[in-house]
Design an enzyme around this catalytic site. Structure first.
Site, mmCIF file in Angstrom:
data_model
loop_
_atom_site.group_PDB
_atom_site.id
_atom_site.type_symbol
_atom_site.label_atom_id
_atom_site.label_comp_id
_atom_site.label_asym_id
_atom_site.label_seq_id
_atom_site.Cartn_x
_atom_site.Cartn_y
_atom_site.Cartn_z
ATOM 1 N N TYR A 144 0.826 -1.208 0.000
ATOM 2 C CA TYR A 144 0.000 0.000 0.000
ATOM 3 C C TYR A 144 0.866 1.266 0.000
ATOM 4 O O TYR A 144 0.415 2.317 -0.425
ATOM 5 C CB TYR A 144 -0.892 0.046 1.250
ATOM 6 C CG TYR A 144 -2.190 -0.706 1.130
ATOM 7 C CD1 TYR A 144 -2.225 -2.037 0.754
ATOM 8 C CD2 TYR A 144 -3.400 -0.072 1.424
ATOM 9 C CE1 TYR A 144 -3.423 -2.726 0.675
ATOM 10 C CE2 TYR A 144 -4.603 -0.752 1.342
ATOM 11 C CZ TYR A 144 -4.604 -2.077 0.966
ATOM 12 O OH TYR A 144 -5.799 -2.742 0.886
ATOM 13 N N LYS A 193 3.206 -15.337 2.673
ATOM 14 C CA LYS A 193 3.364 -16.098 1.435
ATOM 15 C C LYS A 193 4.868 -16.355 1.289
ATOM 16 O O LYS A 193 5.501 -15.977 0.296
ATOM 17 C CB LYS A 193 2.791 -15.288 0.255
ATOM 18 C CG LYS A 193 2.714 -16.043 -1.059
ATOM 19 C CD LYS A 193 1.683 -17.166 -1.069
ATOM 20 C CE LYS A 193 1.786 -17.957 -2.364
ATOM 21 N NZ LYS A 193 0.931 -19.168 -2.363
ATOM 22 N N ASP A 225 -2.929 -18.372 0.964
ATOM 23 C CA ASP A 225 -3.937 -19.092 0.168
ATOM 24 C C ASP A 225 -4.620 -20.156 1.025
ATOM 25 O O ASP A 225 -5.847 -20.314 1.008
ATOM 26 C CB ASP A 225 -3.324 -19.685 -1.112
ATOM 27 C CG ASP A 225 -2.026 -20.448 -0.879
ATOM 28 O OD1 ASP A 225 -1.477 -20.374 0.243
ATOM 29 O OD2 ASP A 225 -1.564 -21.138 -1.815
ATOM 30 N N ASP A 249 -6.285 -6.914 4.485
ATOM 31 C CA ASP A 249 -7.426 -6.280 3.815
ATOM 32 C C ASP A 249 -8.350 -7.362 3.255
ATOM 33 O O ASP A 249 -9.559 -7.348 3.462
ATOM 34 C CB ASP A 249 -6.903 -5.383 2.687
ATOM 35 C CG ASP A 249 -8.039 -4.742 1.898
ATOM 36 O OD1 ASP A 249 -8.974 -4.240 2.538
ATOM 37 O OD2 ASP A 249 -7.981 -4.752 0.650
HETATM 38 C C1 IPM Z 1 -10.322 -1.192 4.176
HETATM 39 C C2 IPM Z 1 -10.578 -0.646 2.796
HETATM 40 C C3 IPM Z 1 -9.418 0.272 2.424
HETATM 41 C C4 IPM Z 1 -8.152 -0.553 2.459
HETATM 42 C C5 IPM Z 1 -9.568 0.997 1.079
HETATM 43 C C6 IPM Z 1 -10.873 1.742 0.965
HETATM 44 C C7 IPM Z 1 -8.413 1.903 0.803
HETATM 45 O O1 IPM Z 1 -10.752 -1.678 1.880
HETATM 46 O O2 IPM Z 1 -10.189 -0.399 5.121
HETATM 47 O O3 IPM Z 1 -10.285 -2.423 4.311
HETATM 48 O O4 IPM Z 1 -7.844 -1.247 1.480
HETATM 49 O O5 IPM Z 1 -7.447 -0.491 3.468
HETATM 50 MG MG MG Z 2 -10.862 -3.598 2.761
#
Ligand code: IPM
Ligand code: MG
Length: 359
Positions: A144, A193, A225, A249
């Site tokens: 990210y 992973k 996975d 996520d």
């Molecule tokens: C979450 C959301 C966010 C993330 C997005 C909206 C950027 O999916 O908080 O899980 O990926 O962290």
């Molecule tokens: Mg999310």
């Protein structure tokens, strides 16, 4: 003892507005009941901030959050802003505020409410007596936040994103996870992973080192996975899960769905201070925005997490959680929780009223 706290409200977009209003009503009632004072100040974030200022995360919002005791967030994003360039998308604001507040830990509890058993897509023999797990997701590192961009590759222009983790980042999230496990059932699964990714091999090695400091915690590793499969095969095997930003996520959405509805799951984002950011794990749900159909429970429960983790008000947090339990046990459902049940679902405001009555 009477306590006073300043709470920044980031309602954001779509159903964010409706559900934050619900959580504020609940927090205000709790404050009245226990003799506390919560001061709420709204700030813009996401698409509504783009419309008003051109930017998804205005400096005023960052400053306001930094000056507050804690932050309550609804959701950001919507089709209207889908054509924004990557660095000006509403979602970028969410990453920006997590980073600006130093919130490297994301706690995402997923538990099955016995009263919602029939809303879970899992078969009864799999659900058994239910499950209760806590996902500890790393929130300010990994792909990210890694290097990204465009370049010329073997097949012409290509885009890339980079997964990178330092020992420091892995250790600090690992520590939170082990400490969390110590307060629960003392079982921790680290998900990576490592059969493919170098960053996962460092992750695994660092977690193993750390596990020596927590001999009481039963520790194991799992490939992501396999973890995705195990979650629907036997969710009871998990107590605490620790994983990277992106794996967390994905797995937290999966974990939420097996509880019956993503509309139920709260989250806490924490750093090294008491200030946290609390939000439902679902998004802005543009398809039902403005229709008073959203389930406010995830945001109401996020408010409870704020009381517990940032303000140390655990009786008050328990009070909210018990009220939600009662409303569900009494059979009240918003549309997302209906499953195959008959009858008319409650609106967002009606569900909020039910929780307020139960407090
Ligand atoms: C979450 C959301 C966010 C993330 C997005 C909206 C950027 O999916 O908080 O899980 O990926 O962290
Ligand atoms: Mg999310």
């Amino acid at each position: 003892m009477k306590m006073e706290f300043n709470i920044a409200l980031l309602k954001g977009d779509g159903i964010g507005v409706e559900i934050v209003d619900s959580a504020v009503a609940v927090l205000e009632k709790v404050a009245e009941k226990f003799g506390h004072k919560f001061n709420f100040t709204p700030y813009l974030i996401g698409g509504c901030a783009i419309d008003a200022t051109g930017k998804p995360l205005p400096q005023e919002t960052v400053d306001g959050c930094l000056a507050s005791d804690s932050v309550l967030l609804g959701a950001v994003g919507g089709t209207k802003w889908d054509n924004q360039p990557g660095n000006n998308r509403p979602e970028k604001a969410l990453l920006g505020i997590r980073e600006a507040l130093g919130l490297y830990t994301n706690l995402r509890p997923a538990k099955l409410y016995p009263s919602l058993r029939s809303a879970s897509p899992l078969k009864e023999e799999i659900v058994g007596d239910g499950f209760d797990l806590m996902i500890v997701r790393e929130l300010t590192g990994g792909i990210y936040f890694g290097d990204r961009g465009y370049r010329q590759g073997k097949y012409g222009e290509e885009a890339f994103d980079t997964e990178a983790y330092s020992v420091t980042e892995i250790e600090r999230i690992g520590r939170v996870a082990f400490e969390t496990a110590m307060k629960r059932n003392k079982k921790l699964t680290s998900i990576d992973k490592a059969n493919v990714l170098e960053s996962s091999r460092l992750w695994r090695k660092t977690m193993h080192e750390l596990s020596k400091e927590y001999p009481e915690v039963e520790y194991n590793d799992m490939f992501v996975d396999n973890a995705a499969m195990q979650l629907v095969r036997n969710p009871q095997q998990f107590d605490v899960i620790v994983t990277s930003n992106m794996f967390g996520d994905i797995l937290s959405d999966e974990a939420s769905q097996i509880t019956g509805s993503i509309g139920m799951l709260a989250s806490a984002s924490l750093g090294s201070t008491k200030r946290g950011m609390y939000e439902p794990i679902h998004g802005s749900a543009p398809d039902i925005a403005g229709q008073n159909k959203a389930n406010p429970i995830a945001t109401i429960l996020s408010g409870a997490m704020m009381l517990r983790y940032s303000f140390g008000l655990s009786d008050e947090a328990d009070c909210i959680e018990k009220a939600v339990d009662k409303v569900l046990n009494d059979g009240w459902r918003t549309a997302d929780l209906m499953g195959s049940a008959e009858g008319t679902p409650l609106t967002c405001t009606e569900m909020t009223e039910k929780v307020l009555e139960a407090l």
